[in-house]
Scaffold this active site. Structure first.
Site, PDB file in Angstrom:
ATOM      1  CD  GLU A  21    -105.168 -18.878  -9.476  1.00 15.65           C
ATOM      2  OE1 GLU A  21    -104.918 -18.229  -8.451  1.00 15.65           O
ATOM      3  OE2 GLU A  21    -106.106 -19.698  -9.555  1.00 15.65           O
ATOM      4  CE1 TYR A  53     -83.554 -21.299  12.568  1.00 15.20           C
ATOM      5  CE2 TYR A  53     -84.286 -21.773  14.792  1.00 15.20           C
ATOM      6  CZ  TYR A  53     -83.383 -21.188  13.935  1.00 15.20           C
ATOM      7  OH  TYR A  53     -82.311 -20.498  14.433  1.00 15.20           O
ATOM      8  CD  GLU A  73    -108.632 -22.248   1.496  1.00 16.26           C
ATOM      9  OE1 GLU A  73    -109.502 -21.376   1.606  1.00 16.26           O
ATOM     10  OE2 GLU A  73    -108.022 -22.452   0.418  1.00 16.26           O
ATOM     11  CE  LYS A 100    -103.787 -17.801  -5.542  1.00 13.72           C
ATOM     12  NZ  LYS A 100    -104.768 -18.856  -5.803  1.00 13.72           N
TER      13      LYS A 100
END
Length: 123
Positions: A21, A53, A73, A100
Protein backbone atom coordinates in the site's frame (compact mmCIF):
# COMPACT_ATOMS: atom_id res chain seq x y z
CA UNK A 1 -25.84 27.89 13.31
CA UNK A 2 -24.56 26.47 10.09
CA UNK A 3 -22.29 23.96 8.45
CA UNK A 4 -19.63 24.20 5.79
CA UNK A 5 -19.17 20.91 3.95
CA UNK A 6 -16.32 20.03 1.62
CA UNK A 7 -17.26 16.81 -0.14
CA UNK A 8 -15.23 14.17 -1.97
CA UNK A 9 -11.79 15.74 -1.84
CA UNK A 10 -9.54 13.27 -3.64
CA UNK A 11 -5.90 12.71 -2.75
CA UNK A 12 -3.44 10.09 -3.93
CA UNK A 13 -1.50 8.91 -0.89
CA UNK A 14 1.10 6.37 0.22
CA UNK A 15 -0.75 5.30 3.37
CA UNK A 16 -1.52 1.84 4.70
CA UNK A 17 -0.42 -0.92 7.00
CA UNK A 18 0.92 -3.15 4.24
CA UNK A 19 4.20 -2.44 2.47
CA UNK A 20 2.47 -2.75 -0.92
CA UNK A 21 0.00 0.00 0.00
CA UNK A 22 2.84 2.36 0.82
CA UNK A 23 4.67 1.51 -2.43
CA UNK A 24 1.73 1.51 -4.84
CA UNK A 25 -0.33 4.14 -3.08
CA UNK A 26 -4.04 4.70 -3.34
CA UNK A 27 -6.68 7.34 -3.61
CA UNK A 28 -8.50 8.55 -0.52
CA UNK A 29 -11.75 10.50 -0.59
CA UNK A 30 -12.27 12.96 2.23
CA UNK A 31 -15.33 14.85 3.43
CA UNK A 32 -15.06 17.65 5.97
CA UNK A 33 -17.93 19.20 7.89
CA UNK A 34 -17.36 22.36 9.92
CA UNK A 35 -20.06 23.52 12.34
CA UNK A 36 -20.12 27.20 13.25
CA UNK A 37 -22.30 30.27 13.46
CA UNK A 38 -22.51 31.57 9.88
CA UNK A 39 -24.83 34.48 10.70
CA UNK A 40 -22.16 37.20 10.68
CA UNK A 41 -20.57 35.97 7.43
CA UNK A 42 -24.03 35.89 5.86
CA UNK A 43 -24.55 39.54 6.76
CA UNK A 44 -21.06 40.96 6.15
CA UNK A 45 -20.18 38.93 3.02
CA UNK A 46 -16.61 38.89 4.37
CA UNK A 47 -14.46 35.74 4.31
CA UNK A 48 -12.81 36.88 7.57
CA UNK A 49 -16.11 36.08 9.32
CA UNK A 50 -16.14 32.44 8.27
CA UNK A 51 -13.68 29.60 7.68
CA UNK A 52 -12.03 29.83 4.29
CA UNK A 53 -12.62 26.36 2.84
CA UNK A 54 -9.87 26.86 0.25
CA UNK A 55 -7.42 27.17 3.16
CA UNK A 56 -8.80 23.98 4.72
CA UNK A 57 -8.32 22.17 1.41
CA UNK A 58 -4.74 23.45 1.12
CA UNK A 59 -3.97 22.40 4.71
CA UNK A 60 -5.30 18.88 4.09
CA UNK A 61 -3.28 18.59 0.88
CA UNK A 62 -0.12 19.79 2.65
CA UNK A 63 -0.61 17.29 5.49
CA UNK A 64 -1.10 14.36 3.10
CA UNK A 65 1.91 15.33 0.98
CA UNK A 66 4.14 15.70 4.05
CA UNK A 67 3.13 12.71 6.19
CA UNK A 68 2.41 9.03 5.70
CA UNK A 69 0.16 7.01 8.00
CA UNK A 70 -0.64 3.36 8.65
CA UNK A 71 -4.31 4.00 9.45
CA UNK A 72 -6.95 6.25 7.92
CA UNK A 73 -8.02 6.90 11.52
CA UNK A 74 -4.62 8.58 12.02
CA UNK A 75 -5.13 10.58 8.81
CA UNK A 76 -8.48 11.85 10.11
CA UNK A 77 -7.00 12.69 13.51
CA UNK A 78 -4.15 14.68 11.91
CA UNK A 79 -6.61 16.59 9.72
CA UNK A 80 -8.72 17.40 12.79
CA UNK A 81 -5.56 18.56 14.61
CA UNK A 82 -4.83 20.97 11.75
CA UNK A 83 -8.41 22.24 11.61
CA UNK A 84 -8.41 22.79 15.36
CA UNK A 85 -5.05 24.58 15.29
CA UNK A 86 -5.89 26.85 12.35
CA UNK A 87 -9.65 27.43 12.71
CA UNK A 88 -10.75 26.04 16.08
CA UNK A 89 -11.43 29.49 17.53
CA UNK A 90 -14.31 29.91 15.04
CA UNK A 91 -15.74 26.38 15.14
CA UNK A 92 -18.05 24.46 17.43
CA UNK A 93 -17.07 21.13 15.94
CA UNK A 94 -15.40 19.50 12.98
CA UNK A 95 -16.02 16.13 11.38
CA UNK A 96 -13.82 14.25 8.91
CA UNK A 97 -14.95 11.24 6.90
CA UNK A 98 -12.40 9.24 4.87
CA UNK A 99 -13.07 6.55 2.28
CA UNK A 100 -10.44 4.09 1.12
CA UNK A 101 -11.18 1.99 -1.96
CA UNK A 102 -8.11 -0.14 -2.59
CA UNK A 103 -8.30 -2.26 0.54
CA UNK A 104 -6.39 -5.55 0.37
CA UNK A 105 -8.95 -7.84 1.98
CA UNK A 106 -11.25 -10.51 0.62
CA UNK A 107 -14.88 -9.86 -0.18
CA UNK A 108 -16.96 -7.63 -2.39
CA UNK A 109 -17.39 -4.05 -1.19
CA UNK A 110 -17.10 -0.50 -2.46
CA UNK A 111 -14.90 1.05 0.21
CA UNK A 112 -13.96 1.30 3.85
CA UNK A 113 -15.04 4.52 5.54
CA UNK A 114 -14.23 6.02 8.91
CA UNK A 115 -15.68 9.12 10.52
CA UNK A 116 -14.22 11.17 13.36
CA UNK A 117 -15.73 14.21 15.02
CA UNK A 118 -14.21 16.66 17.45
CA UNK A 119 -15.81 19.32 19.67
CA UNK A 120 -13.88 22.59 19.40
CA UNK A 121 -13.51 25.94 21.13
CA UNK A 122 -16.75 27.81 20.46
CA UNK A 123 -19.68 26.81 22.69
Amino acid sequence: MGKIRINNLKFYTKNGVLKEERILGQQLEIDVELTMDLTKAGKTDDVADTVNYAEVNDQIAARLEKDSFNLIEAVASAILDDIEKNHGQKLQKAMVRIRKYSVPMPGIFDNIEIEMERELGVK
